[in-house]
Design a protein around this motif. Structure first.
Motif, PDB file in Angstrom:
ATOM      1  N   THR A   1       0.849  -1.183   0.000  1.00 42.49           N
ATOM      2  CA  THR A   1       0.000   0.000   0.000  1.00 42.49           C
ATOM      3  C   THR A   1       0.888   1.239   0.000  1.00 42.49           C
ATOM      4  O   THR A   1       1.692   1.429   0.911  1.00 42.49           O
ATOM      5  N   THR A   2       0.742   2.066  -1.024  1.00 40.31           N
ATOM      6  CA  THR A   2       1.689   3.150  -1.246  1.00 40.31           C
ATOM      7  C   THR A   2       0.980   4.410  -1.723  1.00 40.31           C
ATOM      8  O   THR A   2      -0.086   4.331  -2.343  1.00 40.31           O
ATOM      9  N   ASP A   3       1.602   5.551  -1.448  1.00 41.95           N
ATOM     10  CA  ASP A   3       1.071   6.811  -1.971  1.00 41.95           C
ATOM     11  C   ASP A   3       2.028   7.434  -2.986  1.00 41.95           C
ATOM     12  O   ASP A   3       1.852   8.573  -3.396  1.00 41.95           O
ATOM     13  N   ARG A   4       3.054   6.670  -3.388  1.00 43.99           N
ATOM     14  CA  ARG A   4       3.985   7.175  -4.391  1.00 43.99           C
ATOM     15  C   ARG A   4       4.382   6.030  -5.308  1.00 43.99           C
ATOM     16  O   ARG A   4       4.761   4.950  -4.838  1.00 43.99           O
ATOM     17  N   VAL A   5       4.314   6.259  -6.606  1.00 50.77           N
ATOM     18  CA  VAL A   5       4.537   5.178  -7.558  1.00 50.77           C
ATOM     19  C   VAL A   5       5.086   5.742  -8.860  1.00 50.77           C
ATOM     20  O   VAL A   5       4.700   6.835  -9.283  1.00 50.77           O
ATOM     21  N   ASP A   6       6.010   5.011  -9.469  1.00 50.83           N
ATOM     22  CA  ASP A   6       6.511   5.359 -10.802  1.00 50.83           C
ATOM     23  C   ASP A   6       5.806   4.499 -11.832  1.00 50.83           C
ATOM     24  O   ASP A   6       5.655   3.274 -11.640  1.00 50.83           O
ATOM     25  N   VAL A   7       5.371   5.133 -12.931  1.00 51.21           N
ATOM     26  CA  VAL A   7       4.578   4.430 -13.942  1.00 51.21           C
ATOM     27  C   VAL A   7       5.107   4.741 -15.334  1.00 51.21           C
ATOM     28  O   VAL A   7       5.776   5.745 -15.565  1.00 51.21           O
ATOM     29  N   ARG A   8       4.782   3.843 -16.251  1.00 50.78           N
ATOM     30  CA  ARG A   8       4.956   4.123 -17.673  1.00 50.78           C
ATOM     31  C   ARG A   8       3.560   4.176 -18.288  1.00 50.78           C
ATOM     32  O   ARG A   8       2.751   3.285 -18.056  1.00 50.78           O
ATOM     33  N   TYR A   9       3.291   5.241 -19.041  1.00 51.56           N
ATOM     34  CA  TYR A   9       1.949   5.361 -19.600  1.00 51.56           C
ATOM     35  C   TYR A   9       1.965   5.127 -21.101  1.00 51.56           C
ATOM     36  O   TYR A   9       2.953   5.338 -21.794  1.00 51.56           O
ATOM     37  N   GLU A  10       0.832   4.653 -21.581  1.00 55.02           N
ATOM     38  CA  GLU A  10       0.653   4.360 -23.001  1.00 55.02           C
ATOM     39  C   GLU A  10      -0.580   5.108 -23.466  1.00 55.02           C
ATOM     40  O   GLU A  10      -1.704   4.617 -23.315  1.00 55.02           O
ATOM     41  N   PRO A  11      -0.420   6.317 -23.997  1.00 56.44           N
ATOM     42  CA  PRO A  11      -1.591   7.104 -24.410  1.00 56.44           C
ATOM     43  C   PRO A  11      -2.422   6.339 -25.424  1.00 56.44           C
ATOM     44  O   PRO A  11      -1.902   5.768 -26.385  1.00 56.44           O
TER      45      PRO A  11
ATOM     46  N   PRO B   1       6.600  14.413 -14.528  1.00 54.94           N
ATOM     47  CA  PRO B   1       7.090  13.673 -15.699  1.00 54.94           C
ATOM     48  C   PRO B   1       8.520  13.180 -15.482  1.00 54.94           C
ATOM     49  O   PRO B   1       9.353  13.859 -14.878  1.00 54.94           O
ATOM     50  N   LEU B   2       8.789  11.987 -15.990  1.00 57.46           N
ATOM     51  CA  LEU B   2      10.131  11.406 -15.964  1.00 57.46           C
ATOM     52  C   LEU B   2      10.428  10.880 -17.362  1.00 57.46           C
ATOM     53  O   LEU B   2      10.211   9.705 -17.660  1.00 57.46           O
ATOM     54  N   GLY B   3      10.870  11.750 -18.243  1.00 56.40           N
ATOM     55  CA  GLY B   3      11.115  11.326 -19.610  1.00 56.40           C
ATOM     56  C   GLY B   3       9.861  11.394 -20.446  1.00 56.40           C
ATOM     57  O   GLY B   3       8.828  11.943 -20.052  1.00 56.40           O
ATOM     58  N   ARG B   4       9.917  10.784 -21.628  1.00 57.28           N
ATOM     59  CA  ARG B   4       8.847  10.893 -22.613  1.00 57.28           C
ATOM     60  C   ARG B   4       7.578  10.163 -22.199  1.00 57.28           C
ATOM     61  O   ARG B   4       6.470  10.648 -22.413  1.00 57.28           O
ATOM     62  N   ASP B   5       7.719   8.985 -21.598  1.00 59.52           N
ATOM     63  CA  ASP B   5       6.525   8.174 -21.349  1.00 59.52           C
ATOM     64  C   ASP B   5       6.451   7.640 -19.920  1.00 59.52           C
ATOM     65  O   ASP B   5       5.774   6.645 -19.669  1.00 59.52           O
ATOM     66  N   ALA B   6       7.155   8.269 -18.984  1.00 55.63           N
ATOM     67  CA  ALA B   6       7.117   7.813 -17.598  1.00 55.63           C
ATOM     68  C   ALA B   6       6.849   8.990 -16.682  1.00 55.63           C
ATOM     69  O   ALA B   6       7.057  10.150 -17.044  1.00 55.63           O
ATOM     70  N   ALA B   7       6.358   8.679 -15.492  1.00 57.27           N
ATOM     71  CA  ALA B   7       6.016   9.740 -14.542  1.00 57.27           C
ATOM     72  C   ALA B   7       6.012   9.173 -13.139  1.00 57.27           C
ATOM     73  O   ALA B   7       5.891   7.958 -12.931  1.00 57.27           O
ATOM     74  N   ARG B   8       6.145  10.093 -12.188  1.00 60.57           N
ATOM     75  CA  ARG B   8       5.952   9.737 -10.776  1.00 60.57           C
ATOM     76  C   ARG B   8       4.628  10.308 -10.321  1.00 60.57           C
ATOM     77  O   ARG B   8       4.345  11.492 -10.516  1.00 60.57           O
TER      78      ARG B   8
ATOM     79  N   ALA C   1      14.645   8.477 -15.044  1.00 61.03           N
ATOM     80  CA  ALA C   1      13.973   8.215 -16.312  1.00 61.03           C
ATOM     81  C   ALA C   1      14.717   7.141 -17.102  1.00 61.03           C
ATOM     82  O   ALA C   1      14.097   6.264 -17.716  1.00 61.03           O
ATOM     83  N   ARG C   2      16.050   7.197 -17.091  1.00 63.23           N
ATOM     84  CA  ARG C   2      16.829   6.181 -17.808  1.00 63.23           C
ATOM     85  C   ARG C   2      16.652   4.813 -17.163  1.00 63.23           C
ATOM     86  O   ARG C   2      16.570   3.795 -17.858  1.00 63.23           O
ATOM     87  N   ARG C   3      16.613   4.794 -15.832  1.00 60.52           N
ATOM     88  CA  ARG C   3      16.377   3.526 -15.138  1.00 60.52           C
ATOM     89  C   ARG C   3      15.028   2.921 -15.533  1.00 60.52           C
ATOM     90  O   ARG C   3      14.917   1.726 -15.812  1.00 60.52           O
ATOM     91  N   LEU C   4      14.005   3.742 -15.533  1.00 58.93           N
ATOM     92  CA  LEU C   4      12.665   3.256 -15.865  1.00 58.93           C
ATOM     93  C   LEU C   4      12.595   2.791 -17.312  1.00 58.93           C
ATOM     94  O   LEU C   4      11.879   1.829 -17.633  1.00 58.93           O
TER      95      LEU C   4
END
Length: 598
Positions: free
Chosen positions: A268-278, A310-317, A365-368
């Motif tokens: 259970t978390t309130d912070r997460v890194d994601v990759r999105y696919e519009p 935003p973290l790069g082109r397609d990732a975010a926190r 961003a590079r890590r993700l």
């Protein structure tokens, strides 16, 4: 009794395209539960019904609202269902709301379903069928069977039930031992029963008496009883619609958006890194649409606001206002509350590191971007260096059960191993009489948790060091005594050959070259034993007890000293050690006697 459900299916599609009417025709049950829904002919909340397919499999339906005003409720229905009926009216055809629902289905990762054109008796269904098939291309429903039906005449309903039966048969069965995450969609009180909650169990097993964790409240609750498809059952295995009677919690303390969890198996978390696919197209430059700084985040039946970085082109926190129980690989839906933009996202890390220092966001961003398979712990371990097995499992990473508590990134472990090998070498050079580096000192040097097992680090790093008596040695030093220490030990044992209990003085130990470090090493290796402040060959305490057994009991210190041919310098600490080890018992008058254990 109806069999356990072979499939749970949600409806989706534009308002007033016949979703509820279709469910009613298939099941004989009106999914519209509310009087206002029936009066207005408009679905306002989630509805539920079930039937049995021709092959005997049970089919449970979750009917969702089609109106844009109730999108949050719609998402709560389709996000947890493993399959969908995407409904299009033959009269009106594909509409904007239909497109929105398809985008949401794709965002949530729904890959199982049927395209259904309703009201085939009122208009030619062929154009709507063709459009539905075309729009489904490139989504998770690409290639899904398309069926035209009329709920009024019954045309096509048998074919639809057959397709649903086949869909249920072809879908792989979820793991019955998977950790439970039951997203709740209803909560109410029943007279004589108490609090009841309902939801779609996607995988895992629920049973009467189970103890579960309620998120995000953090409470522990217990299952008092279970119902599935209108029947009381002792246990339910997903996929299934289930009603759970909970002990000792009021209905107003739990509701839609909460989740019942297997304890310790979700993060259970309130912070997460994601990759999105519009899924809503691109801007004029071919870039993904710009996400809002504060999107709404939908997961299961839950919805919460968030701050987005935003973290790069397609990732975010995402920093979530309400914590969510997540695994890596989970699907989220991000929604712009000020527009109709919907974006699907995959959870890459439910416990991301802080972004501190210049360039931290770019490095992250590079890590993700390196994450190809979210459940693979390799990138997570590469970032942190090591991870706790139970913690990683709770976050959904593919780690085997059992084994060492801590897992290491190989590169990090090799660097630690090189540092440690150098530290062991330096310690051996500085302490030739006792060359082993204490393990506690090694942990502090490497900033390792105090319970880190040496075997795990050794296996990951490949370092050629050996652990003996909580000290690390180079392989060639682990099983032999330093030459000077071995020579000193030989001299000491020669001295004691004729008087085995007459411990050497400090002066004699210095003459033999036996420093405090050397003596400590000999005690650890089992060559000597420390008796108070003096040193004797290993086993001397037990041998002394056997010798003293020949004395009249009780005996004095002087009598013991004479029997063992030692001075009071040795006799007193030796007798105190015999007291401590239970071989002797000291009386108030100072005399001693051997116990039965002696």
């Amino acid at each position: 009794m109806i069999a356990a459900p072979g499939l749970v299916i949600a409806t989706a599609g534009h308002v007033d395209h016949g979703k509820s009417t279709l469910v009613r025709a298939l099941t004989g049950t009106d999914p519209d539960r509310l009087a206002e829904e029936r009066r207005r002919g408009l679905t306002l909340d989630l509805g539920f019904a079930w039937t049995t397919a021709p092959g005997g499999r049970a089919l449970a339906f979750v009917d969702v609202p089609g109106h844009h005003r109730y999108l949050a409720t719609t998402f709560a229905g389709i996000a947890t269902a493993p399959a969908v009926l995407l409904v299009v009216s033959a009269e009106e055809g594909w509409r904007r709301q239909t497109e929105e629902h398809l985008v949401a289905l794709d965002a949530f990762g729904v890959r199982t379903g049927l395209l259904v054109v309703t009201r085939a008796d009122l208009a030619d269904p062929a154009p709507a069928l063709a459009k539905a098939v075309e729009r489904a291309c490139g989504t998770g429903l690409a290639g899904a069977p398309a069926v035209a039906v009329s709920a009024r005449t019954g045309e096509g309903l048998d074919l639809l039930l057959g397709e649903l039966d086949a869909l249920a048969a072809d879908r792989p069965s979820p793991d019955p031992a998977a950790p439970v995450r039951l997203w709740l969609d209803r909560s109410f009180t029943m007279a004589g029963v108490g609090t009841v909650v309902t939801g779609t169990l996607a995988a895992g097993t629920l049973a009467e008496g189970d103890t579960l964790h309620l998120a995000p409240a953090g409470r522990t609750v217990q299952v008092r009883g279970l119902h599935s498809l209108g029947h009381a059952v002792p246990r339910v295995t997903g996929p299934a619609r289930v009603a759970v009677n909970l002990r000792r919690i009021a209905a107003d303390q739990v509701g839609r958006g909460d989740a019942l969890l297997t304890p310790g198996r979700w993060w259970t978390t309130d912070r997460v890194d994601v990759r999105y696919e519009p899924t809503g197209g691109t801007d004029d430059g071919g870039r993904p649409p710009r996400l809002p700084a504060e999107p709404l985040v939908h997961c299961g039946t839950a919805a919460t606001s968030a701050r987005l970085r935003p973290l790069g082109r397609d990732a975010a926190r995402l920093t979530l206002r309400t914590p969510l129980p997540l695994h890596v690989g989970d699907r989220l839906l991000l929604r712009d509350p000020g527009s109709r933009l919907l974006v699907g996202a995959t959870v890459l890390d439910p416990e991301p590191p802080p972004l501190t220092g210049r360039g931290a966001a770019a490095i992250r961003a590079r890590r993700l971007a390196d994450i190809a398979e979210p459940t693979d712990p390799a990138v997570r371990l590469a970032t942190a260096g090591l991870g706790e097995r139970g913690r990683l499992a709770a976050q959904g990473y593919a780690v085997e059960a059992g084994g060492e508590r801590w897992l290491f990134d190989r590169g990090h472990a090799e660097r630690l191993g090189a540092t440690l090998a150098a530290a062991v070498r330096e310690h051996a050079e500085a302490h030739p009489a006792d060359p082993g580096l204490p393990l506690a000192q090694a942990r502090r040097l490497l900033a390792l948790p105090p319970d880190t097992a040496w075997d795990g680090l050794a296996a990951a790093s490949g370092v050629d060091l050996i652990l003996r008596d909580e000290r690390l040695y180079r392989a060639d030093e682990a099983d032999r005594l330093p030459a000077a220490v071995a020579a000193g030990l030989t001299g000491l044992l020669d001295d004691l050959r004729s008087a085995p209990f007459q411990a050497p003085t400090r002066r004699r130990l210095d003459e033999l070259g036996l420093t405090a470090e050397a003596l400590t090493l000999l005690v650890r290796r089992g060559a000597l034993e420390r008796v108070g402040a003096v040193y004797l060959p290993a086993g001397s305490v037990v041998r002394a007890a056997r010798e003293l057994a020949g004395l009249p009991q009780p005996f004095t210190v002087g009598e013991a000293a004479r029997a063992l041919a030692i001075s009071r310098r040795v006799a007193i600490p030796l007798l105190e050690t015999l007291d401590e080890t239970g071989h002797t018992h000291r009386r108030p008058d100072g005399r001693r006697f051997l116990t039965d254990g002696g």
